[in-house]
Design a protein around this motif. Structure first.
Motif, PDB file in Angstrom:
ATOM      1  N   THR A  54       0.834  -1.206   0.000  1.00 56.49           N
ATOM      2  CA  THR A  54       0.000   0.000   0.000  1.00 56.49           C
ATOM      3  C   THR A  54       0.867   1.254   0.000  1.00 56.49           C
ATOM      4  O   THR A  54       1.901   1.309   0.645  1.00 56.49           O
ATOM      5  CB  THR A  54      -0.954   0.025   1.206  1.00 56.49           C
ATOM      6  OG1 THR A  54      -0.189  -0.065   2.396  1.00 56.49           O
ATOM      7  CG2 THR A  54      -1.960  -1.093   1.153  1.00 56.49           C
ATOM      8  N   GLY A  55       0.432   2.227  -0.788  1.00 54.64           N
ATOM      9  CA  GLY A  55       1.185   3.469  -0.922  1.00 54.64           C
ATOM     10  C   GLY A  55       2.184   3.444  -2.057  1.00 54.64           C
ATOM     11  O   GLY A  55       2.726   4.478  -2.421  1.00 54.64           O
ATOM     12  N   LYS A 114       8.713   2.529  -5.595  1.00 52.64           N
ATOM     13  CA  LYS A 114       8.714   3.891  -5.063  1.00 52.64           C
ATOM     14  C   LYS A 114       7.387   4.116  -4.358  1.00 52.64           C
ATOM     15  O   LYS A 114       6.367   3.576  -4.758  1.00 52.64           O
ATOM     16  CB  LYS A 114       8.857   4.942  -6.180  1.00 52.64           C
ATOM     17  CG  LYS A 114      10.078   4.770  -7.040  1.00 52.64           C
ATOM     18  CD  LYS A 114      11.339   5.085  -6.289  1.00 52.64           C
ATOM     19  CE  LYS A 114      12.538   4.865  -7.196  1.00 52.64           C
ATOM     20  NZ  LYS A 114      13.747   4.639  -6.483  1.00 52.64           N
ATOM     21  N   THR A 115       7.424   4.920  -3.303  1.00 48.65           N
ATOM     22  CA  THR A 115       6.204   5.258  -2.586  1.00 48.65           C
ATOM     23  C   THR A 115       6.126   6.760  -2.380  1.00 48.65           C
ATOM     24  O   THR A 115       7.125   7.460  -2.449  1.00 48.65           O
ATOM     25  CB  THR A 115       6.154   4.587  -1.195  1.00 48.65           C
ATOM     26  OG1 THR A 115       7.247   5.072  -0.423  1.00 48.65           O
ATOM     27  CG2 THR A 115       6.210   3.083  -1.287  1.00 48.65           C
ATOM     28  N   ASP A 116       4.929   7.222  -2.126  1.00 46.83           N
ATOM     29  CA  ASP A 116       4.740   8.586  -1.672  1.00 46.83           C
ATOM     30  C   ASP A 116       4.530   8.466  -0.164  1.00 46.83           C
ATOM     31  O   ASP A 116       3.551   7.871   0.294  1.00 46.83           O
ATOM     32  CB  ASP A 116       3.530   9.232  -2.348  1.00 46.83           C
ATOM     33  CG  ASP A 116       3.381  10.672  -1.956  1.00 46.83           C
ATOM     34  OD1 ASP A 116       2.784  10.917  -0.880  1.00 46.83           O
ATOM     35  OD2 ASP A 116       3.853  11.554  -2.681  1.00 46.83           O
ATOM     36  N   GLU A 117       5.462   8.992   0.605  1.00 42.34           N
ATOM     37  CA  GLU A 117       5.457   8.807   2.059  1.00 42.34           C
ATOM     38  C   GLU A 117       4.197   9.362   2.725  1.00 42.34           C
ATOM     39  O   GLU A 117       3.662   8.744   3.641  1.00 42.34           O
ATOM     40  CB  GLU A 117       6.702   9.434   2.689  1.00 42.34           C
ATOM     41  CG  GLU A 117       7.958   8.628   2.437  1.00 42.34           C
ATOM     42  CD  GLU A 117       7.869   7.196   2.975  1.00 42.34           C
ATOM     43  OE1 GLU A 117       7.472   7.003   4.139  1.00 42.34           O
ATOM     44  OE2 GLU A 117       8.203   6.280   2.210  1.00 42.34           O
ATOM     45  N   GLN A 118       3.718  10.504   2.274  1.00 40.24           N
ATOM     46  CA  GLN A 118       2.516  11.084   2.880  1.00 40.24           C
ATOM     47  C   GLN A 118       1.322  10.165   2.712  1.00 40.24           C
ATOM     48  O   GLN A 118       0.558   9.954   3.644  1.00 40.24           O
ATOM     49  CB  GLN A 118       2.213  12.448   2.265  1.00 40.24           C
ATOM     50  CG  GLN A 118       3.224  13.512   2.604  1.00 40.24           C
ATOM     51  CD  GLN A 118       2.935  14.814   1.879  1.00 40.24           C
ATOM     52  OE1 GLN A 118       2.354  14.824   0.795  1.00 40.24           O
ATOM     53  NE2 GLN A 118       3.358  15.919   2.481  1.00 40.24           N
ATOM     54  N   ILE A 119       1.159   9.613   1.533  1.00 40.07           N
ATOM     55  CA  ILE A 119       0.026   8.731   1.273  1.00 40.07           C
ATOM     56  C   ILE A 119       0.197   7.411   2.013  1.00 40.07           C
ATOM     57  O   ILE A 119      -0.742   6.892   2.618  1.00 40.07           O
ATOM     58  CB  ILE A 119      -0.166   8.525  -0.241  1.00 40.07           C
ATOM     59  CG1 ILE A 119      -0.625   9.848  -0.860  1.00 40.07           C
ATOM     60  CG2 ILE A 119      -1.153   7.406  -0.521  1.00 40.07           C
ATOM     61  CD1 ILE A 119      -0.750   9.862  -2.330  1.00 40.07           C
ATOM     62  N   ARG A 120       1.409   6.864   2.009  1.00 43.55           N
ATOM     63  CA  ARG A 120       1.653   5.599   2.703  1.00 43.55           C
ATOM     64  C   ARG A 120       1.340   5.731   4.189  1.00 43.55           C
ATOM     65  O   ARG A 120       0.659   4.887   4.775  1.00 43.55           O
ATOM     66  CB  ARG A 120       3.097   5.147   2.513  1.00 43.55           C
ATOM     67  CG  ARG A 120       3.394   3.773   3.119  1.00 43.55           C
ATOM     68  CD  ARG A 120       4.854   3.414   3.022  1.00 43.55           C
ATOM     69  NE  ARG A 120       5.718   4.314   3.771  1.00 43.55           N
ATOM     70  CZ  ARG A 120       5.868   4.267   5.107  1.00 43.55           C
ATOM     71  NH1 ARG A 120       5.212   3.390   5.826  1.00 43.55           N
ATOM     72  NH2 ARG A 120       6.679   5.119   5.709  1.00 43.55           N
ATOM     73  N   LEU A 121       1.804   6.809   4.806  1.00 44.06           N
ATOM     74  CA  LEU A 121       1.536   7.029   6.230  1.00 44.06           C
ATOM     75  C   LEU A 121       0.043   7.230   6.502  1.00 44.06           C
ATOM     76  O   LEU A 121      -0.484   6.722   7.497  1.00 44.06           O
ATOM     77  CB  LEU A 121       2.340   8.225   6.739  1.00 44.06           C
ATOM     78  CG  LEU A 121       3.849   8.025   6.819  1.00 44.06           C
ATOM     79  CD1 LEU A 121       4.547   9.333   7.151  1.00 44.06           C
ATOM     80  CD2 LEU A 121       4.204   6.947   7.819  1.00 44.06           C
ATOM     81  N   ALA A 122      -0.630   7.960   5.640  1.00 43.34           N
ATOM     82  CA  ALA A 122      -2.065   8.178   5.813  1.00 43.34           C
ATOM     83  C   ALA A 122      -2.837   6.867   5.719  1.00 43.34           C
ATOM     84  O   ALA A 122      -3.766   6.623   6.493  1.00 43.34           O
ATOM     85  CB  ALA A 122      -2.576   9.170   4.767  1.00 43.34           C
ATOM     86  N   GLU A 171      -1.619   3.811   6.351  1.00 42.27           N
ATOM     87  CA  GLU A 171      -1.282   3.018   7.536  1.00 42.27           C
ATOM     88  C   GLU A 171      -2.040   3.484   8.771  1.00 42.27           C
ATOM     89  O   GLU A 171      -2.430   2.681   9.601  1.00 42.27           O
ATOM     90  CB  GLU A 171       0.221   3.079   7.809  1.00 42.27           C
ATOM     91  CG  GLU A 171       1.039   2.240   6.872  1.00 42.27           C
ATOM     92  CD  GLU A 171       2.525   2.329   7.158  1.00 42.27           C
ATOM     93  OE1 GLU A 171       2.935   3.010   8.125  1.00 42.27           O
ATOM     94  OE2 GLU A 171       3.284   1.707   6.397  1.00 42.27           O
ATOM     95  N   LYS A 172      -2.235   4.785   8.906  1.00 44.61           N
ATOM     96  CA  LYS A 172      -2.920   5.336  10.075  1.00 44.61           C
ATOM     97  C   LYS A 172      -4.427   5.438   9.872  1.00 44.61           C
ATOM     98  O   LYS A 172      -5.128   5.992  10.711  1.00 44.61           O
ATOM     99  CB  LYS A 172      -2.355   6.719  10.401  1.00 44.61           C
ATOM    100  CG  LYS A 172      -0.908   6.682  10.829  1.00 44.61           C
ATOM    101  CD  LYS A 172      -0.397   8.071  11.099  1.00 44.61           C
ATOM    102  CE  LYS A 172       1.061   8.034  11.497  1.00 44.61           C
ATOM    103  NZ  LYS A 172       1.584   9.381  11.753  1.00 44.61           N
ATOM    104  N   ASN A 173      -4.931   4.939   8.737  1.00 44.33           N
ATOM    105  CA  ASN A 173      -6.356   4.997   8.390  1.00 44.33           C
ATOM    106  C   ASN A 173      -6.883   6.428   8.355  1.00 44.33           C
ATOM    107  O   ASN A 173      -8.035   6.682   8.689  1.00 44.33           O
ATOM    108  CB  ASN A 173      -7.192   4.146   9.346  1.00 44.33           C
ATOM    109  CG  ASN A 173      -6.934   2.678   9.151  1.00 44.33           C
ATOM    110  OD1 ASN A 173      -6.738   2.216   8.035  1.00 44.33           O
ATOM    111  ND2 ASN A 173      -6.917   1.935  10.241  1.00 44.33           N
ATOM    112  N   ASN A 174      -6.033   7.362   7.976  1.00 45.21           N
ATOM    113  CA  ASN A 174      -6.452   8.755   7.826  1.00 45.21           C
ATOM    114  C   ASN A 174      -7.175   8.931   6.499  1.00 45.21           C
ATOM    115  O   ASN A 174      -6.971   8.177   5.556  1.00 45.21           O
ATOM    116  CB  ASN A 174      -5.252   9.703   7.876  1.00 45.21           C
ATOM    117  CG  ASN A 174      -4.639   9.776   9.261  1.00 45.21           C
ATOM    118  OD1 ASN A 174      -5.243   9.363  10.235  1.00 45.21           O
ATOM    119  ND2 ASN A 174      -3.438  10.299   9.329  1.00 45.21           N
TER     120      ASN A 174
END
Length: 94
Positions: A2-3, A54-62, A64-67
């Motif tokens: 994901t991400g 490659k990932t987009d860190e902002q999207i990956r973190l969102a 993962e945190k279910n944001n």
């Protein structure tokens, strides 16, 4: 996964860049923020996509945190990745 960015290898959308927003055993759910928005992602078999390491860190973190993720964020990430890929891969986030 994901991400991560993914490119479609099969179907009418062959060659199109997406972001993986969800993953199941055999399928992934892809969004491009436009034709396949975050609330109606494209379901595609894993064997029909090419994963870009490659990932987009902002999207990956969102994710993962279910944001809440907005379609504009998906479009921005894809646009930035496309611009970086065209410039020879400089400054591409991993």
């Amino acid at each position: 996964m994901t991400g991560m960015f993914a490119i479609s290898k099969a179907g009418h959308d062959r060659g199109k860049l997406y972001i993986i927003i969800n993953e199941e055993e055999e399928y992934v759910y892809l969004s491009d923020g436009r034709l396949k928005p975050i609330d109606a992602p494209k379901k595609k078999k894993k064997k029909h996509i090419q994963i870009v390491k490659k990932t987009d860190e902002q999207i990956r973190l969102a994710i993962e945190k279910n944001n809440q993720i907005r379609n504009e964020e998906i479009k921005r990430a894809i646009k930035e990745y496309g611009a970086q890929a065209e410039s020879g891969g400089k400054n591409v986030k991993s």
